[in-house]
Design a protein around this motif. Structure first.
Motif, PDB file in Angstrom:
ATOM      1  N   UNK A   1      29.543   0.794  -6.806  1.00 16.18           N
ATOM      2  CA  UNK A   1      28.317   0.667  -6.031  1.00 16.18           C
ATOM      3  C   UNK A   1      28.559  -0.335  -4.909  1.00 16.18           C
ATOM      4  N   UNK A   2      27.983  -0.059  -3.757  1.00 20.74           N
ATOM      5  CA  UNK A   2      28.137  -0.979  -2.624  1.00 20.74           C
ATOM      6  C   UNK A   2      27.366  -2.268  -2.857  1.00 20.74           C
ATOM      7  N   UNK A   3      26.287  -2.182  -3.610  1.00 22.96           N
ATOM      8  CA  UNK A   3      25.455  -3.346  -3.908  1.00 22.96           C
ATOM      9  C   UNK A   3      25.727  -3.772  -5.347  1.00 22.96           C
ATOM     10  N   UNK A   4      26.022  -5.050  -5.537  1.00 26.72           N
ATOM     11  CA  UNK A   4      26.233  -5.510  -6.912  1.00 26.72           C
ATOM     12  C   UNK A   4      24.877  -5.764  -7.568  1.00 26.72           C
ATOM     13  N   UNK A   5      24.806  -5.433  -8.842  1.00 25.30           N
ATOM     14  CA  UNK A   5      23.575  -5.628  -9.598  1.00 25.30           C
ATOM     15  C   UNK A   5      23.916  -5.780 -11.064  1.00 25.30           C
ATOM     16  N   UNK A   6      22.941  -6.236 -11.817  1.00 24.27           N
ATOM     17  CA  UNK A   6      23.124  -6.317 -13.261  1.00 24.27           C
ATOM     18  C   UNK A   6      21.799  -6.036 -13.953  1.00 24.27           C
ATOM     19  N   UNK A   7      21.904  -5.531 -15.161  1.00 22.56           N
ATOM     20  CA  UNK A   7      20.755  -5.272 -16.014  1.00 22.56           C
ATOM     21  C   UNK A   7      21.021  -6.019 -17.307  1.00 22.56           C
ATOM     22  N   UNK A   8      20.036  -6.800 -17.729  1.00 24.81           N
ATOM     23  CA  UNK A   8      20.234  -7.620 -18.920  1.00 24.81           C
ATOM     24  C   UNK A   8      18.996  -7.568 -19.811  1.00 24.81           C
ATOM     25  N   UNK A   9      19.233  -7.376 -21.102  1.00 29.14           N
ATOM     26  CA  UNK A   9      18.157  -7.433 -22.086  1.00 29.14           C
ATOM     27  C   UNK A   9      17.947  -8.891 -22.437  1.00 29.14           C
ATOM     28  N   UNK A  10      16.721  -9.368 -22.239  1.00 29.86           N
ATOM     29  CA  UNK A  10      16.432 -10.763 -22.530  1.00 29.86           C
ATOM     30  C   UNK A  10      15.545 -10.861 -23.761  1.00 29.86           C
ATOM     31  N   UNK A  11      14.913 -12.010 -23.942  1.00 26.46           N
ATOM     32  CA  UNK A  11      14.136 -12.267 -25.163  1.00 26.46           C
ATOM     33  C   UNK A  11      13.112 -11.180 -25.459  1.00 26.46           C
ATOM     34  N   UNK A  12      12.335 -10.797 -24.442  1.00 30.89           N
ATOM     35  CA  UNK A  12      11.294  -9.794 -24.666  1.00 30.89           C
ATOM     36  C   UNK A  12      11.146  -8.821 -23.497  1.00 30.89           C
ATOM     37  N   UNK A  13      12.117  -8.815 -22.612  1.00 30.81           N
ATOM     38  CA  UNK A  13      12.037  -7.941 -21.440  1.00 30.81           C
ATOM     39  C   UNK A  13      13.427  -7.499 -21.005  1.00 30.81           C
ATOM     40  N   UNK A  14      13.432  -6.514 -20.111  1.00 30.85           N
ATOM     41  CA  UNK A  14      14.667  -6.055 -19.473  1.00 30.85           C
ATOM     42  C   UNK A  14      14.632  -6.582 -18.048  1.00 30.85           C
ATOM     43  N   UNK A  15      15.701  -7.237 -17.643  1.00 28.77           N
ATOM     44  CA  UNK A  15      15.720  -7.833 -16.311  1.00 28.77           C
ATOM     45  C   UNK A  15      16.784  -7.179 -15.441  1.00 28.77           C
ATOM     46  N   UNK A  16      16.370  -6.821 -14.229  1.00 32.57           N
ATOM     47  CA  UNK A  16      17.271  -6.278 -13.208  1.00 32.57           C
ATOM     48  C   UNK A  16      17.453  -7.363 -12.164  1.00 32.57           C
ATOM     49  N   UNK A  17      18.724  -7.667 -11.813  1.00 40.46           N
ATOM     50  CA  UNK A  17      19.011  -8.665 -10.777  1.00 40.46           C
ATOM     51  C   UNK A  17      19.998  -8.081  -9.777  1.00 40.46           C
ATOM     52  N   UNK A  18      19.703  -8.352  -8.524  1.00 42.15           N
ATOM     53  CA  UNK A  18      20.580  -7.905  -7.452  1.00 42.15           C
ATOM     54  C   UNK A  18      20.353  -8.812  -6.251  1.00 42.15           C
ATOM     55  N   UNK A  19      20.981  -8.476  -5.169  1.00 45.39           N
ATOM     56  CA  UNK A  19      20.781  -9.206  -3.913  1.00 45.39           C
ATOM     57  C   UNK A  19      21.159  -8.265  -2.785  1.00 45.39           C
ATOM     58  N   UNK A  20      20.552  -8.466  -1.636  1.00 45.13           N
ATOM     59  CA  UNK A  20      20.978  -7.704  -0.472  1.00 45.13           C
ATOM     60  C   UNK A  20      21.044  -8.624   0.733  1.00 45.13           C
ATOM     61  N   UNK A  21      21.892  -8.253   1.657  1.00 46.23           N
ATOM     62  CA  UNK A  21      22.184  -9.104   2.803  1.00 46.23           C
ATOM     63  C   UNK A  21      21.287  -8.716   3.971  1.00 46.23           C
ATOM     64  N   UNK A  22      20.589  -9.716   4.505  1.00 46.81           N
ATOM     65  CA  UNK A  22      19.762  -9.542   5.691  1.00 46.81           C
ATOM     66  C   UNK A  22      20.087 -10.681   6.646  1.00 46.81           C
ATOM     67  N   UNK A  23      20.505 -10.326   7.847  1.00 43.84           N
ATOM     68  CA  UNK A  23      20.858 -11.304   8.870  1.00 43.84           C
ATOM     69  C   UNK A  23      21.863 -12.338   8.357  1.00 43.84           C
ATOM     70  N   UNK A  24      22.851 -11.850   7.600  1.00 50.24           N
ATOM     71  CA  UNK A  24      23.918 -12.703   7.107  1.00 50.24           C
ATOM     72  C   UNK A  24      23.555 -13.553   5.900  1.00 50.24           C
TER      73      UNK A  24
END
Length: 196
Positions: free
Chosen positions: A76-99
């Motif tokens: 994938x061009x964009x790095x991301x992760x999905x993680x099961x936490x205490x009571x939820x599913x969390x999606x984390x990513x980032x995208x580049x805007x103006x450097x």
């Protein structure tokens, strides 16, 4: 001499009778243990419509490892992760805007639906310091990242559906999965593997 001839006749007929009795016994045993082929011997039996079901039980740690390895294997061009936490599913990513890298975090509440798929309902989200509607965030995420065919986003409904029932292990489609329990607080995740 007549006595000797009678002895030989008696011996001959006795021996002949024993041989005949032995042959009859062998023939009877042969027919008993090797019956003739019946007409339905070469007719193929119809396959059973029953399915074999196996229960797979895991926990957050193991499933997090599996998810991380699958994400690693999927380019994938964009790095991301999905993680099961205490009571939820969390999606984390980032995208580049103006450097600059802008973080994206979406928290989902998981729910198993009747057919065994997993619904992820948006609980909270953050996109840097911007305040955007959830619908736009989900549209941005689905536009950035090429998810597998069995991951479907519904931005208007604020949902992501994980269609585990559509994941196929082999080309013959004889094996599929469904969730039966997805309890993050109790750290119990159960799936059924169905082999048809």
């Amino acid at each position: 001499m007549r006595k000797n001839a009678n002895k030989w006749k008696i011996a001959f007929f006795t021996l002949s009778g024993l041989v005949l009795l032995l042959v009859i016994t062998v023939v009877l045993l042969f027919y008993k243990h090797f019956p003739e082929v019946s007409e339905d011997h070469f007719i193929q039996q119809s396959p059973s419509m029953d399915e074999a079901t196996f229960t797979i039980q895991t926990n957050k740690g193991r499933l997090n490892s599996l998810i991380a390895s699958r994400i690693e294997q999927t380019p994938s061009e964009i790095s991301y992760m999905v993680e099961l936490q205490e009571d939820k599913v969390q999606f984390r990513s980032a995208f580049r805007v103006l450097g600059q890298e802008i973080p994206v975090t979406v928290n989902f509440l998981p729910e198993v639906v009747a057919n065994g798929d997993l619904l992820l309902k948006v609980e909270t989200f953050s996109l840097g310091l911007l305040s955007l509607p959830v619908e736009q965030v989900l549209q941005l995420i689905s536009g950035w990242i090429d998810f597998a065919d069995w991951v479907v986003t519904y931005p208007v409904d604020r949902l992501v559906e994980i269609k585990v029932t559509e994941i196929r292990v082999n080309e013959k489609d004889t094996m599929h999965f469904r969730f039966t329990r997805f309890d993050l607080e109790q750290d119990i995740i159960e799936l059924e593997m169905i082999v048809e």
